[in-house]
Design a protein around this motif. Structure first.
Motif, short mmCIF file in Angstrom:
data_model
loop_
_atom_site.label_atom_id
_atom_site.label_comp_id
_atom_site.label_asym_id
_atom_site.label_seq_id
_atom_site.Cartn_x
_atom_site.Cartn_y
_atom_site.Cartn_z
N LEU A 23 1.13 -1.62 -0.47
CA LEU A 23 -0.39 0.01 -0.11
C LEU A 23 0.74 1.11 0.07
CD1 LEU A 23 -3.03 -0.87 2.44
CD2 LEU A 23 -3.20 -1.03 -0.09
N GLY A 30 -3.72 4.10 -3.79
CA GLY A 30 -4.51 2.54 -3.34
C GLY A 30 -4.61 1.40 -3.85
N ILE A 60 -3.88 1.82 8.32
CA ILE A 60 -4.43 1.80 6.70
C ILE A 60 -5.63 2.72 6.85
CG2 ILE A 60 -2.62 0.12 5.63
CD1 ILE A 60 -5.63 -2.00 5.88
N THR A 72 -5.98 2.05 0.88
CA THR A 72 -3.97 2.68 1.58
C THR A 72 -3.54 2.65 2.88
OG1 THR A 72 -5.50 4.90 2.03
CG2 THR A 72 -5.24 4.70 -0.63
#
Length: 112
Positions: A23, A30, A60, A72
């Motif tokens: 990520l 993302g 995240i 992401t």
């Protein structure tokens, strides 16, 4: 201290660390959950559990795009964690942290 311990604990697993690094490489755009599973060859139930742990640690976030869930990395939380780890570095001897400073200079392009 507690936030750092939670983040480090979440990253202290090979699978979660692989997800997080993927990520980070993807940047702000993302990666969809299904694509994460394919790239890392992870079973969906294991992926889901690991994503939940990373999300709970604040490392995240996710958003829905149509039928996909896009994950992401939270670069602010990552920066805070890295800063916490390096905060007391050097103890008056800057040459100790010179390699760390070099790494940080190389990644200065990262999104905030």
């Amino acid at each position: 201290m507690r936030t750092a311990a939670t983040g480090l604990s979440a990253l202290a697993h090979e699978g979660r660390l692989s997800i997080f690094r993927l990520l980070v490489r993807a940047g702000p755009k993302g990666v969809a959950a299904g694509e994460i599973a394919r790239r890392l060859e992870v079973l969906p139930n294991s992926l889901s559990a690991n994503l939940n742990i990373l999300s709970h640690a604040g490392l995240i976030s996710h958003r829905r795009e149509g039928r996909s869930i896009i994950y992401t990395a939270d670069f602010g939380v990552m920066s805070d964690l890295m800063g916490f780890l390096a905060e007391d570095c050097c103890a008056g001897a800057p040459e100790i942290c010179a390699p760390l400073a070099d790494v940080l200079a190389r990644v200065a392009c990262c999104p905030a």
